[in-house]
Every structure is written in C-alpha cells, then in structure tokens.
Scaffold this motif. Sequence first.
Motif, PDB file in Angstrom:
ATOM      1  N   TRP A 260       0.808  -1.396  -0.045  1.00  0.00           N
ATOM      2  CA  TRP A 260      -0.059   0.096   0.007  1.00  0.00           C
ATOM      3  C   TRP A 260       0.836   1.255  -0.112  1.00  0.00           C
ATOM      4  N   GLY A 261       1.856   1.188   0.820  1.00  0.00           N
ATOM      5  CA  GLY A 261       2.868   2.439   0.739  1.00  0.00           C
ATOM      6  C   GLY A 261       3.472   2.635  -0.367  1.00  0.00           C
ATOM      7  N   LEU A 262       3.954   1.603  -0.903  1.00  0.00           N
ATOM      8  CA  LEU A 262       4.684   1.926  -2.426  1.00  0.00           C
ATOM      9  C   LEU A 262       4.055   2.417  -3.332  1.00  0.00           C
ATOM     10  N   TYR A 263       2.563   1.639  -3.555  1.00  0.00           N
ATOM     11  CA  TYR A 263       1.887   2.192  -4.398  1.00  0.00           C
ATOM     12  C   TYR A 263       1.352   3.738  -3.962  1.00  0.00           C
ATOM     13  N   GLY A 264       0.947   4.001  -2.814  1.00  0.00           N
ATOM     14  CA  GLY A 264       0.479   5.423  -2.435  1.00  0.00           C
ATOM     15  C   GLY A 264       1.337   6.533  -2.602  1.00  0.00           C
ATOM     16  N   ALA A 281       9.093   6.291  -2.277  1.00  0.00           N
ATOM     17  CA  ALA A 281       8.465   5.305  -3.026  1.00  0.00           C
ATOM     18  C   ALA A 281       9.547   4.354  -3.351  1.00  0.00           C
ATOM     19  N   GLU A 282      10.745   4.693  -3.815  1.00  0.00           N
ATOM     20  CA  GLU A 282      11.752   4.111  -4.150  1.00  0.00           C
ATOM     21  C   GLU A 282      12.648   3.301  -2.883  1.00  0.00           C
ATOM     22  N   ASP A 283      12.590   4.035  -1.740  1.00  0.00           N
ATOM     23  CA  ASP A 283      13.000   3.454  -0.618  1.00  0.00           C
ATOM     24  C   ASP A 283      12.393   2.279  -0.189  1.00  0.00           C
ATOM     25  N   ILE A 284      10.920   2.390  -0.436  1.00  0.00           N
ATOM     26  CA  ILE A 284      10.093   1.251   0.037  1.00  0.00           C
ATOM     27  C   ILE A 284      10.307   0.095  -0.753  1.00  0.00           C
ATOM     28  N   ALA A 285      10.330   0.321  -2.246  1.00  0.00           N
ATOM     29  CA  ALA A 285      10.709  -0.693  -3.001  1.00  0.00           C
ATOM     30  C   ALA A 285      11.879  -1.449  -2.647  1.00  0.00           C
ATOM     31  N   LYS A 286      12.895  -0.599  -2.089  1.00  0.00           N
ATOM     32  CA  LYS A 286      14.280  -1.153  -1.833  1.00  0.00           C
ATOM     33  C   LYS A 286      14.069  -2.104  -0.625  1.00  0.00           C
TER      34      LYS A 286
END
Length: 406
Positions: A260-264, A281-286
């Motif tokens: 949810w956070g990545l998408y949001g 978003a990039e940090d969450i993806a990492k």
Amino acid sequence: MMKNFLPTAAVLAAGSLLWGGLSSEPASAKNRKIAPVITENVDFVAQQVQLMVDTMDTFKNIPSPRTLNEKGQLAFTTLDDWTSGFFPGTLWYLYELTGDSKWLKPAVHYTEGMERIKYYRGNHDIGFMIFCSFGNGLRLTEKEPYKEVIVTAARTLSERYRPGAGVIQSWPQWRGWDCPVIIDNMMNLELLFEATRMSGDSSFWKIATSHADQTMKHHYRPDMSCYHVVDYDSKTGEVRSRVTAQGYADSSAWARGQAWGLYGYTLCYRYTHDPKYLKQAEDIAKFIFTNKNLPEDLIPYWDYDVPNIEREPRDASAAAVTASALYELSTYVGRKQGKMYKKLADRIVETLGSPAYRAELGENGYFVLMHSTGNKPGPSEVDVPLVYADYYFLEALKRKRDLENK
C-alpha cells in the motif's frame, strides 16, 4: 526546507494522463502487439469473470463479491464494505483490455449501483470504493455525472480530516485509540487529487499532501518498513502509539502494508511531482526487494518478519499491488532503474499467472488468483482468493500492456 508543491495546470494535466495507468483507450483503439503473458491472462480472466457475472445475475440486489465462504463458495459482502469497488473496477479493466463492448453493460450496472456510497461516512475507504468503480468508469466513458459522484465522495472523505493532526482518520475511536490512521489510507488519496483536478477545489489536494507527509513522518521506520496503525492525538497531532494490527507484531512488516505504501507514494508523485514522494516510493521498493525473507518467486509471505516463515501463507494480493505500483514507478526514474522495476513487476505478473497462483477455469469461486491473506491474526481470509488481488493483477496487466506499446 522542502518546497510546498501545490497543484498547477501542468501537474494536474500530467496526473490526468496517468490516472489509472498509462492510457485510457480500449484495446481495440490501437493496433498493438501484445505480449503473450498479457493476452493469455486477460483471456483467462475474461472467461473466469464471465462465470462470476453469470452467477451474480441470479441475485436481485447488487451483490459485491469478496472471497470464498467456509464451504468454498463465492461469498458476497455489502456495498458498505471497503472492497465493494473492486469488482466494478475489474469489469472496467476487462472492457479496456479486451476491447469487447459486452463488458460495458455490467461495468455500468455494478458501478452505478454504488452511487449512494458517495455519502458513506462509515470509514475512510470511500476512496477505494468510489475511485475503482466510478473513477475507472469516468476515465473510459467520460460520463459527466460520474464527476459529481467522485467530487461528492471526496467531500465526504474530507470530513474525516483532523486538522490538528494533519491526517485523515481511518478507524473510529476504539481499542483506546483517539485518531487511528492505517497505511492503507494512502490509497484513498487518489480520490482527493482527482477531485481537485475535476473541481478546482485545492482543499482536497492540501488534505492529501498533508496526510502523505504525516504518514511519511510517523509510519515509517529507519529501514523503510512501516507500521500498520499510528494513533494520533486528534487535537495536538502527537503520536500516541504505533501498532501493526494485521501483521505478526507491532515491530514487524506486514506485507500488504508495504505494498500500500509503495503504491500510495508513487501516485502522490504522479500528481505532485514532489521528489520526496518519489524517493519514499523508491526506498520502500528497496526494503521489499532486498528483504531476506522475500521468496524467490517474489510473492511475499503475509508478514516479512513472522517466525518459521516458510510454513506461513503467502499474500498474492500484496504481490499484485506491488507489481502494479512498480510499472508506474518505472516511468518516473532513469532508464536503468526503470528497467529494473519493470523486470521485477514482469516476474511477479508471470508468477501470479502461473498454475501456482492462478486458479483453474471454473474453480476458486470464479476468482482469478489463489493464495491471498486478508488478516492472519484475525483470523480472517487466510490463504483464499480476494477480489482486490484480482483487481490489481488486472491493473498490472493493463499497465504492462501500455508500457510496452506506448
């Protein structure tokens, strides 16, 4: 100090172009070369969902499919449920992806049957409920009355905004909470951004960015995993507690919450072009893709930190949300990074479309994906199909198609 990004005509136009993905044209509108993984999965989804529609036609009311019951049969919920917009949204994506007008009638039927939800004040999920249905419907048909539904729903959602804390309250005051906010709420900001674009009322935009900023500040840990729930003092904005209600423990990383956070934050960047949201978003993806407990097939267990994790159920819904977000995120970064994000999304989509996660035709209660986990601690909806897993899987296929044919 970070610049205060307010909506401009150029930014609003860019947000509109990317709303729902990368294109708003039905598949028949262009002579496209479509990857086999897309055509094969879309063909299957169309057959499976047609069986579900045929079943639902026997009901007099507007049913809202959600999962399976204890007997393994198709289970419905009320239109007031947070998941009610996903089935109409799935029908809109089928109309778009197949180019077959037969999907238009049921999409309109199940969407317009939800109109009263624009006044629903029971929770924060009116964004999910209205935008997946009326939002996609407006994008594909330009039905002018749908704009009023969306803007009215945004006004209703805005009533949950607590100025003292700068956030939209998610749940009511229970379990000793004053102003609980869940990470899922990031997904409802799309409704607010679009309402500003449609109405010119910047108050929706300001609420959305305030909520995103406070969530960034208080939900995330140093490793860029997030809590599920943060409880605020609604008057002062002080954080009263941080917990993970649907995860293994308060300190753990609940898989769908990370998705949810990545998408949001990806969609926040789409509308604002504020680089702090892109970095988030990039940090969450990492965090997700460097996590030692992410399986080789990229379909996460329901929580990244649960003990004896190999024995735990997966969450295909988290994977589908992640794949859809990655396709969009890939368009905002440099070429090398973008190719990496797209490759990861492609791997997830291929895995979800494999026999390990995709049901056989006519089985699984006519849902597409197996092995999602709603609320393991509940316990509720463990290792079952979920309507939102199917919705985001189809959205991911749509975004993949558009990326490869732009």
